[in-house]
Write an enzyme that holds these catalytic residues in place. Structure first.
Site, PDB file in Angstrom:
ATOM      1  CG  ASP A 339      -2.087  -0.913   1.087  1.00 29.25           C
ATOM      2  OD1 ASP A 339      -2.516  -1.111  -0.062  1.00 29.25           O
ATOM      3  OD2 ASP A 339      -2.565  -1.430   2.095  1.00 29.25           O
ATOM      4  CD  GLU A 380      -5.102  12.266   5.086  1.00 31.89           C
ATOM      5  OE1 GLU A 380      -5.744  12.156   6.163  1.00 31.89           O
ATOM      6  OE2 GLU A 380      -4.443  11.336   4.593  1.00 31.89           O
ATOM      7  CG  PHE A 406     -13.582   9.326   2.873  1.00 28.94           C
ATOM      8  CD1 PHE A 406     -13.441   9.909   1.632  1.00 28.94           C
ATOM      9  CD2 PHE A 406     -12.996   8.086   3.105  1.00 28.94           C
ATOM     10  CE1 PHE A 406     -12.721   9.273   0.632  1.00 28.94           C
ATOM     11  CE2 PHE A 406     -12.273   7.448   2.120  1.00 28.94           C
ATOM     12  CZ  PHE A 406     -12.143   8.050   0.880  1.00 28.94           C
ATOM     13  CB  ALA A 408     -13.839   2.641   0.470  1.00 29.82           C
ATOM     14  CD  GLN A 409     -17.989   1.351  -0.160  1.00 27.14           C
ATOM     15  OE1 GLN A 409     -18.066   2.085   0.821  1.00 27.14           O
ATOM     16  NE2 GLN A 409     -17.270   0.235  -0.181  1.00 27.14           N
ATOM     17  NE  ARG A 411     -13.440   6.886  -6.034  1.00 31.48           N
ATOM     18  CZ  ARG A 411     -12.930   7.546  -7.065  1.00 31.48           C
ATOM     19  NH1 ARG A 411     -11.693   8.008  -7.006  1.00 31.48           N
ATOM     20  NH2 ARG A 411     -13.634   7.754  -8.153  1.00 31.48           N
ATOM     21  CE  LYS A 425     -11.909  17.266   3.204  1.00 33.05           C
ATOM     22  NZ  LYS A 425     -12.923  16.833   4.153  1.00 33.05           N
TER      23      LYS A 425
END
Length: 725
Positions: A339, A380, A406, A408-409, A411, A425
């Site tokens: 990763d 972040e 947020f 993962a799907q 994004r 964002k």
């Protein structure tokens, strides 16, 4: 779409890496003394038969001992090489054969004993704690109320699927996953690190280990292990060597050694019939001594210790291997999946710049980016708010609206304001899709000019190795607008390029896996020095990539910590799960890194290669070692019958009896001398297979021939002082 792109590199020389942890002393006198009882216990034939070579030596020791006892009643020991030998000769052979077997057992016992201290430490964590089990769990109930109604019972009574409540100061009663709550946990008993770690529900850091202590807050845990099958139980069995299974290569080598031993048994049995044609005979103790010197006793004695020591080196680095097969496979890995975030880069990307589009005020972009990040706990998100505050943004005391986390799907993340406005964002393509999607407020539009300008900004940041986050808004009437881009800077770890160059020298291809867009991925890949990269990767694409590599004949290693990594970890030849990850990930992998350091995969590969090289080096030494012993014992046996064989006595040994006894003594002592090397391992240097073979032949092949000549001659000088020899 995912992109797998090949990076080309010129061969590089990699200096010796300074990151490697210092190796512990291979063996001490105290360890040898502590291992002696175990070495005597292993003399039990029911254990010895598992090592065919040393089992044959033990049978020879029993026969020789019986002959030594019977000789006074049978008329003496007879002759060796046509010369009479003293009564002490047979006893000398018997004693040193027993020592040969004992030293072989000592090597294995020392290797197993090196894990005893760690096992004792782990046992201290495996206490019988009180478990607060909940029988009627309701996720909507207040956990404080759950704890008040929980029934206390012994942790040994817990079953798979039970739900327990653990509060600050209490030990977690068993392995499990957090299904509610977040807490600070002390895992020092498992990892050796004193700093507490955060474990929480609903993510890739939800797994907890029985015996660790909750330091703050309250969590609800579902038990994922059966009694006696916890993570700590498996670790204890591993470090003590109780559950170690022989690897395929080790079993194949054992079969080869057993076959050679059987061949030499047949050869030895035919010597007396052959000698009878010359009206002479060879005594049984001498034949047994010849057999022991012919069979590969050195590698037979050390083979098991080499395998145990390889796993022990992993344990010293806080890596639990579920099988020796995994350690061995690590040595043969040809493709490494890593990763990007946290492995190649530090992972704490920080906002470096706000880049508004034409016609957008900087203050509007800064405010929107900051508002969408106020409830974002990631490094972040925090860095975006900090950069916005430096540019004049004032943090509101309250934020009216619904947070959009947020995933993962999607994004992207953001906030739906109470007044009807929306801010998002995230990845450029995801934000554009959100703007164009139909919904309660209608659908938005993106002008060609705005799209072109956005693409230019995204490309600029990506080519610089950064991560662009697009910021957009949608009004209550459905009017969508792109405000600009936030530049997140990702920093490649120092020295990582040299480590990848070292892997390339080992013949290992590295592939960076990332969710970034192809441009960002390409820039980071070039800076880090990886060979390939997979951009915008999904769990399905990781799995597909591993299968393609394996179909091409490659052995693949990868790391992962989430449930969505489980299929790929299970498919990989070496799957290293992070201890912070989910139970599904740890069950799918064949190794668990207790420190949860993804870069440790590189060290695992090194340890695997060191295991294979050590086994090969000592096998080479053992075979060469036997060749030299033939020059000592065969002329001694037959020079009296065939005077021409005296020419082979190039060591000029004192007498046939002293030559045979010296060879047997050397055969035993060399095992003890090589125990530290077997436990420490041969130092690995990145080179191709042919170079490794040449190195083995030069150092351990030539050394294996020279050492017996010097050793046997030196021992003969002392043995010759014995009267009658």
């Amino acid at each position: 779409m995912s992109t797998l792109t090949r990076m080309s590199h010129a061969p590089e020389h990699s200096p010796d890496a300074s990151h490697r942890p210092p190796q512990k002393s291979a063996v001490s006198v105290a360890q040898l003394v502590a291992a002696l009882p175990g070495a005597f216990t292993k003399l039990d034939p029911r254990q010895m038969w598992r090592n065919p070579v040393m089992f044959i030596v033990e049978i020879g020791a029993v026969l020789t001992t019986a002959l030594a006892v019977a000789e006074p009643f049978l008329g003496g020991p007879g002759e060796s090489g046509g010369s009479a030998v003293p009564p002490t000769f047979t006893w000398g052979i018997a004693v040193w054969l027993w020592l040969t077997v004992l030293f072989a057992n000592l090597a294995e016992s020392v290797a197993e004993g090196r894990g005893k201290a760690q096992a004792d430490s782990l046992r201290q964590t495996r206490t019988d704690t009180t478990a607060n089990r909940v029988t009627d769990y309701d996720p909507l109930r207040d956990p404080a109320a759950l704890h008040a109604t929980a029934r206390g019972l012994s942790s040994a009574e817990l079953q798979l699927g039970d739900i327990v409540v653990v509060t600050a100061g209490e030990l977690i009663p068993g392995d499990g996953d957090i299904i509610w709550g977040i807490a600070s946990v002390d895992e020092s008993a498992i990892t050796g690190e004193s700093a507490p770690v955060v474990r929480e529900s609903g993510g890739d850091r939800s797994a907890v280990t029985g015996g660790t202590r909750v330091l703050s807050d309250r969590i609800v845990v579902i038990i994922t292990s059966k009694p006696g099958e916890t993570f700590i139980d498996r670790m204890i069995a591993l470090v003590e060597g109780a559950s170690r299974q022989k690897t395929p290569n080790e079993m194949a080598l054992n079969i080869l050694l057993a076959s050679l031993s059987i061949v030499f048994v047949v050869v030895t049995l035919t010597l007396n019939p052959i000698a009878s044609y010359s009206d002479t005979s060879v005594s049984l103790p001498v034949l047994i001594a010849l057999l022991v010197c012919l069979i590969p006793t050195t590698i037979g004695a050390l083979l098991s210790a080499i395998g145990i020591a390889g796993m022990d080196r992993l344990v010293q680095r806080n890596v639990l291997a579920m099988s020796g097969r995994a350690v061995e496979a690590a040595g043969d890995v040809t493709t490494l999946l890593l990763d990007k975030t946290g492995t190649i880069t530090y992972g704490n990307r920080r906002a470096a710049e706000f880049a508004p589009l034409s016609g957008v005020a900087m203050t509007d972009l800064v405010e929107a980016a900051a508002l969408s990040s106020l409830s974002d706990p990631t490094p972040e998100g925090t860095s975006i708010v900090e950069l916005a505050e430096l540019q004049g943004f004032v943090r509101p005391t309250t934020l009216s609206g619904d947070i959009v986390p947020f995933t993962a799907q999607t994004r992207m993340s953001g906030v739906d304001l109470t007044g009807g406005g929306e801010i998002r964002k995230g990845a450029g393509s995801a934000v554009i899709d959100w703007m164009l999607a139909s919904g309660p407020r209608g659908s938005g539009t993106v002008t060609a000019q705005a799209k072109a300008e956005l693409d230019a900004q995204v490309q600029r940041i990506s080519l610089a190795g950064g991560t662009p986050l697009v910021v957009a808004t949608k009004s209550a009437t459905g009017q969508a607008r792109i405000l600009g881009v936030v530049y997140l800077k990702d920093i490649v770890k120092e020295g990582i390029k040299e480590r990848f160059a070292e892997l390339r020298a080992m013949g290992i291809r590295t592939i960076m896996v990332t969710g970034d867009n192809p441009l960002t991925a390409k820039t980071i890949a070039a800076e880090a020095g990886v060979d390939d990269f997979l951009a915008e990767a999904t769990p399905e694409e990781k799995l597909a990539l591993i299968k393609r590599e394996q179909e091409g004949g490659n052995l693949v290693a990868m790391t992962g910590d989430g449930t969505n990594d489980a299929p790929a970890l299970a498919q990989a030849d070496v799957g290293v799960a992070m201890n912070t990850g989910t139970s599904a990930a740890k069950e799918a992998g064949n190794m668990v890194d207790l420190d949860s350091d993804p870069t440790k995969l590189i060290d695992i590969v090194r340890i695997g290669k060191q295991l294979l090289i050590t086994r090969g080096a000592l096998t080479t030494f053992s075979i060469a070692n036997d060749v030299a012993k033939y020059f000592a014992i065969i002329p001694a046996m037959f020079a009296g019958v065939f005077p021409g064989l005296a020419l082979l006595n190039i060591m000029q040994l004192h007498s046939p009896a002293s030559a045979i006894l010296s060879a047997i003594i050397f055969n035993a002592i060399i095992i003890v001398v090589l125990i530290p090397l077997a436990l420490r391992g041969v130092k690995y240097r990145p080179m191709n297979a042919s170079s490794i073979l040449n190195r083995n032949l030069l150092i351990y092949g030539v050394g294996g021939v020279i050492a017996p000549f010097l050793g046997i001659k030196l021992i003969d000088l002392f043995v010759s002082l014995i009267p009658g020899l």
